[in-house]
Design a protein around this motif. Structure first.
Motif, PDB file in Angstrom:
ATOM      1  N   LEU A   1      -3.810 -48.375  27.473  1.00  0.00           N
ATOM      2  CA  LEU A   1      -4.881 -48.438  26.478  1.00  0.00           C
ATOM      3  C   LEU A   1      -4.923 -49.822  25.832  1.00  0.00           C
ATOM      4  O   LEU A   1      -6.004 -50.363  25.563  1.00  0.00           O
ATOM      5  N   GLU A   2      -3.768 -50.411  25.600  1.00  0.00           N
ATOM      6  CA  GLU A   2      -3.689 -51.760  25.030  1.00  0.00           C
ATOM      7  C   GLU A   2      -4.285 -52.784  25.996  1.00  0.00           C
ATOM      8  O   GLU A   2      -5.010 -53.688  25.592  1.00  0.00           O
ATOM      9  N   VAL A   3      -3.983 -52.624  27.268  1.00  0.00           N
ATOM     10  CA  VAL A   3      -4.520 -53.532  28.292  1.00  0.00           C
ATOM     11  C   VAL A   3      -6.038 -53.397  28.375  1.00  0.00           C
ATOM     12  O   VAL A   3      -6.766 -54.396  28.428  1.00  0.00           O
ATOM     13  N   LEU A   4      -6.526 -52.162  28.370  1.00  0.00           N
ATOM     14  CA  LEU A   4      -7.969 -51.938  28.431  1.00  0.00           C
ATOM     15  C   LEU A   4      -8.667 -52.505  27.190  1.00  0.00           C
ATOM     16  O   LEU A   4      -9.758 -53.067  27.275  1.00  0.00           O
ATOM     17  N   GLY A   5      -8.028 -52.344  26.036  1.00  0.00           N
ATOM     18  CA  GLY A   5      -8.658 -52.751  24.789  1.00  0.00           C
ATOM     19  C   GLY A   5      -8.649 -54.243  24.540  1.00  0.00           C
ATOM     20  O   GLY A   5      -9.565 -54.770  23.899  1.00  0.00           O
ATOM     21  N   LYS A   6      -7.622 -54.949  25.049  1.00  0.00           N
ATOM     22  CA  LYS A   6      -7.482 -56.367  24.716  1.00  0.00           C
ATOM     23  C   LYS A   6      -7.454 -57.288  25.926  1.00  0.00           C
ATOM     24  O   LYS A   6      -7.490 -58.511  25.778  1.00  0.00           O
ATOM     25  N   GLY A   7      -7.376 -56.720  27.118  1.00  0.00           N
ATOM     26  CA  GLY A   7      -7.389 -57.538  28.310  1.00  0.00           C
ATOM     27  C   GLY A   7      -8.789 -58.027  28.658  1.00  0.00           C
ATOM     28  O   GLY A   7      -9.789 -57.544  28.124  1.00  0.00           O
TER      29      GLY A   7
END
Length: 362
Positions: A182-188
């Motif tokens: 979720l962190e990767v999707l949100g900030k990548g």
């Protein structure tokens, strides 16, 4: 330089670590992949580290990263991103919850132009085996929150995924808990994603590390990604919030149209209020449909699935459903729970708004 790096976060996995390393390496050999295995360990207190050092004497492509502080699965994966020796990362659990046989397919999808490839438990063909009811409920709840940010992704909290290095290289990740995807999707930085179904199998050996703090961390993570998207309009999450805001603006305009048409029809004696009201409602629905179809969901990607006429009919049906939800919640809250009528109406409006947006988006 390796073709890909399989990142395996571990903590006290002595019962599984040898088998998972051997299984991943066997997949590399079978498919002629020049792959690195990077085990990121949170200073295990059992025999995990000693087994890894023993394996390293046999496997030249095995690297071990032992973390001394700030322990956690997401933190381990993020450190793995920084230490991997390839441009493609694949994250997999040590306990065989995720099938290593799908590694080559994930790698192929990355090579075919996708930025992120996700192993999904919730798309057709996926599933969950041997999971207690409590964990299923928690997972469904977490997935629902994640899909509010990324509705096109069926499993945005999966722990099994592949990602290009360039997606996360400059991302300001704040890893916490267990939901690093979720962190990767949100900030990548990414555009194209692909999901592959798989059947999640709960661990046969060892104890689950899910705690109440994990749920709290997840809630904080969703809030942090939301705030990040408001500031960084290039993020994938902002693309969705922008649609929500547009949908809300159109809804407010629809209220003006509804009241305006009702006023004109009644005050100028064209129709009585009983006949004018449903006509005013339909005018507002027509107004909302036109603006949402041209503006909120105006991209070619949004409109490729049906004709405008079909979308209009569907929009009317969804709008009626939203009105029914609004009114039903109003009655329940005021009659059964003695909630103040204006507060009950507001709650009904908000829930109906979520319904209308999500269903219309589909």
């Amino acid at each position: 330089m390796y073709d890909l790096t399989v990142i395996i976060p571990t903590f006290n996995e002595e019962a599984n670590i040898r088998n998972i390393v051997m299984a991943v390496d066997a997949v590399f050999y079978e498919h002629s992949l020049n792959g690195q295995i990077l085990v990121v360990d949170d200073s295990s207190s059992d025999a995990t580290i000693s087994i890894l050092h023993e394996l390293k004497m046999q496997k030249t492509n095995l690297e071990i990263l032992i973390r001394k502080e700030d322990h956690g699965l997401s933190q381990s994966v993020a450190d793995g991103f920084s230490h991997a020796s390839s441009d493609v990362f694949i994250v997999i659990d040590a306990d065989f919850s995720h099938p290593p046989v799908l590694i080559p397919r994930m790698y192929d999808e990355i090579r075919n132009g996708h930025d992120i490839v996700i192993g999904s438990r919730y798309m057709e063909g996926g599933g969950i085996r041997k999971w207690p009811l409590k964990r299923r409920i928690i997972s469904i709840g977490a997935t629902f929150l994640g899909r509010l940010l990324f509705p096109d992704i069926t499993d945005p909290v999966s722990g099994f995924f592949a990602v290009k290095k360039e997606v996360v290289e400059k991302a300001p990740l704040k890893p916490r808990g267990y939901k690093i995807l979720l962190e990767v999707l949100g900030k990548g930085t990414w555009e194209k994603d692909k999901e592959i179904p798989f059947e999640f199998v709960d661990r046969e050996i060892g104890a689950s590390k899910l705690k109440i703090n994990t749920i709290i961390d997840y809630a904080r993570q969703v809030a942090d990604i939301t705030l990040y998207s408001f500031v960084n309009h290039g993020s994938a999450a902002w693309r969705e919030w922008k649609r929500v805001f547009k949908f809300g603006i159109v809804g407010l305009l629809g209220i003006v149209v509804n009241l305006g048409v009702l006023y004109l029809l009644v005050e100028y004696g064209i129709l009585n209020k009983d006949l004018a009201s449903p006509l005013a409602i339909e005018f507002s629905i027509l107004n909302n449909f036109i603006w949402n179809d041209l503006w909120t969901f105006g991209s070619a990607e949004d409109q490729k699935v049906s004709s405008r006429w079909h979308r209009f009919v569907a929009f009317n049906i969804v709008s009626v459903g939203g009105a029914a939800i609004n009114y039903g919640i109003f009655l329940v809250l005021t009659t059964w729970f003695a909630v103040y009528y204006l507060a009950a109406q507001l709650i009904g409006i908000l829930i109906a708004f979520v319904w209308n947006f999500l269903i219309n988006r589909r």
